[in-house]
Design an enzyme around this catalytic site. Structure first.
Site: not given
Ligand code: ATP
Ligand code: MG
Length: 556
Positions: A270, A34, A260
């Site tokens: 983020k 995102e 994760r």
């Molecule tokens: P954040 O909580 O930092 O916003 P998010 O999962 O909401 O993380 P996204 O932009 O939706 O952020 O993430 C894109 C992809 O990266 C998703 O498929 C998510 O599952 C993966 N991802 C995010 N954080 C991790 C992590 N700590 N380890 C592995 N994969 C991750």
């Molecule tokens: Mg997300």
């Protein structure tokens, strides 16, 4: 066979079976960020896995911006995400997509659900919807609007799109099961009214689809074979499958969850990272102490080392926190092989070599890498006045201190043996200069074969390049800051130390190259071109363990 990006794991086993059974002939994955912030080290795992698996199987990996929350998204974030993925060494080729590319199709699929009596417009307030959803112990209660006719729902949904209702006054919900043990299946909201400018579609839409409805359909539209996501989506998988089973789309990717990546002493969220930026705790998203990809880049972490780290961590379903030391070791191991050696003095103390001629300059030869001759060598100017590290001198040293103290002899790296004669102090009693003598016969050893135990680095005063050095420590002083009520309480107040008076041997700072150097006996450093203060600024990438014990071994 070329080395694989991803070592065998339960996901590659599934892929192997799918190819063997001819369920699929080609692997298509996607990385779906995102654009609501900068990517962090956790995302590196998802990137290396999705792009890495695709490459290992000669498949493709799409980059898809999951842009269904216009209020938090920006073009700046979308740009940074692309830069970070490329820098990590991956490429989506022509396969860049946005969930917003599919807004028309998503709207059409929502109407399909309505036509099948599988979705309805709900007029309850957000509070009523939340209350009536129930919880883990309490089943949900059907909405009074659940049994609206197909015609009424179609008409209301069209009116929602046409902007006839206020934000938040109505939603479209999937009609599944308010009694389900899985709360995600209790008639989840799939569209909401929100008058917000969108980074791609502008003001075209005042209703936006929800993530769970959007993601599975976007995967299916793109022909994704394996939709890899993190474990928190496991409970959403029944909904992922329900949507695709109930619309006419003809493609049903398999969602597979993995754990994760969490690294101790860092934050991988983020939302929290953005708080550090907003509150000015750090110098932007790419502050070298941030666990963002852009921060690690500015800090000087090599992308290959990050890939090696992620590969070593592996892929599983088990939640864990990886020690920061594991990441730092991966960086060190990489840099030990790749970083040219130079001499830089962080906290200079002047040394005058009394028996060396006043205006003589010798160009001495120093190897650029003690274990790898392919790095070649360089010429280093030597003269009567040099800088050494302040802590390479001790006034009342014991016998185990093999560096400078009155009467003790040490080797200057790539140069002569010097003997400390006396220290000169200022009025306050601080040592401000050392007076030494040198043995002109001692380059590359002495005629009498006498050994000295200590070797120290130095820089010629007349040739020294003034630089600013920035030493970094961990940004948090708690191993799991996210576990605290307020992660901001764990901020390490001493995470940045600025050394404004450091010096570097000549010929390095003016090179406009993206190189990490080892300042021998100190640490690894990389020039920071984002931040300059009149002098070149060098960021500490990572410290060296056993730093000078090692160099001493090489020399004796
Ligand atoms: P954040 O909580 O930092 O916003 P998010 O999962 O909401 O993380 P996204 O932009 O939706 O952020 O993430 C894109 C992809 O990266 C998703 O498929 C998510 O599952 C993966 N991802 C995010 N954080 C991790 C992590 N700590 N380890 C592995 N994969 C991750
Ligand atoms: Mg997300």
């Amino acid at each position: 066979m070329a080395e694989r990006n991803v070592t065998e794991n339960f996901i590659t086993n599934i892929i192997d079976e799918d190819l063997a059974s001819e369920k699929h002939h080609k692997v298509v994955t996607r990385f779906p960020p995102e654009p609501n912030g900068y990517l962090h080290i956790g995302h590196a795992k998802s990137i290396c896995l999705n792009f890495g698996v695709a490459a290992d199987y000669q498949g493709i990996c799409h980059l898809r911006f999951d842009d269904t929350n216009p209020e938090k998204e920006s073009k700046e974030y979308a740009e940074s995400i692309q830069q970070d993925i490329r820098w990590l060494g991956f490429d989506w080729l022509q396969n860049k997509f946005h969930a917003s590319d599919y807004f028309d199709q998503l709207y059409g699929y929502a109407k399909q659900l309505i036509e099948k009596s599988l979705a309805y417009v709900d007029d309850q307030t957000p509070e009523e919807i939340r209350e009536n959803r129930g919880d883990f112990n309490r089943p949900g209660i059907n909405s009074p609007f659940r049994d609206r006719s197909v015609e009424d729902n179609l008409q209301l949904f069209r009116a929602m799109r046409a902007g006839e209702f206020a934000d938040g006054s109505k939603v479209l919900r999937a009609k599944i099961d308010m009694q389900s043990g899985n709360i995600n299946m209790r008639d989840p909201v799939i569209y909401r009214i929100k008058r917000m400018h969108h980074i791609n579609t502008g003001d075209q839409w005042c209703i936006y689809p929800m993530y769970d409805f959007t993601h599975c359909i976007s995967d299916a539209i793109e022909g994704i074979t394996h939709s890899l996501c993190t474990l928190e989506f496991e409970d959403h998988r029944p909904l992922y499958d329900w949507v695709l089973d109930n619309i006419d789309i003809g493609c049903h990717p398999q969602q597979i969850e993995f754990s994760r990546l969490n690294v101790s002493f860092t934050i991988t969220s983020k939302r929290r990272l953005s708080k550090l930026v907003e509150e000015g705790i750090v110098d932007g998203w790419n502050d070298p102490r941030m666990s963002t990809i852009s921060g690690l880049r500015r800090r000087g972490y090599p992308p290959a080392a990050i890939r090696e780290f992620v590969k070593a961590v592996g892929v599983s379903k088990k939640e864990s926190v990886i020690s920061m030391t594991v990441l730092e070791d991966a960086i060190r191991n990489n840099l030990n092989k790749t970083a040219p050696r130079v001499m830089g003095v962080l906290r200079p103390l002047k040394v005058v070599i009394e028996n060396y001629p006043e205006d003589k300059v010798e160009m001495l030869t120093g190897s650029n890498h003690p274990q790898d001759e392919s790095f070649g060598s360089r010429k280093i100017p030597f003269s009567r006045e040099i800088y050494v590290e302040q802590d390479d001198y001790q006034e009342n040293a014991n016998r185990k201190f093999f560096r400078l103290t009155e009467g003790r002899e040490v080797r200057l790296r790539h140069a002569y043996y010097i003997t400390c004669q006396r220290a000169i102090k200022d009025d306050a009693g601080n040592v401000v200069e050392l007076r030494c003598t040198y043995d002109p016969e001692s380059r590359g050893g002495t005629a009498d074969g006498r050994k000295v135990k200590g070797t120290i680095h130095w820089v010629s005063v007349a040739h020294a390049e003034p630089i600013e050095v920035r030493l970094y420590d961990r940004l948090f002083n708690h191993p799991n800051p996210a576990s605290l009520d307020n992660f901001m309480d764990a901020i390490n107040p001493d995470s940045l130390e600025i050394l404004p008076n450091a010096v570097l041997e000549p010929g390095i700072a003016e090179k406009d190259e993206d190189v990490v150097y080892q300042f021998e006996r100190n640490a690894y450093f990389k020039r920071d071109k984002t931040h300059e203060t009149g002098k070149p600024v060098f960021n500490q990438v990572v410290t060296m363990r056993d730093s000078w014990a090692k160099i001493e071994q090489e020399n004796n």
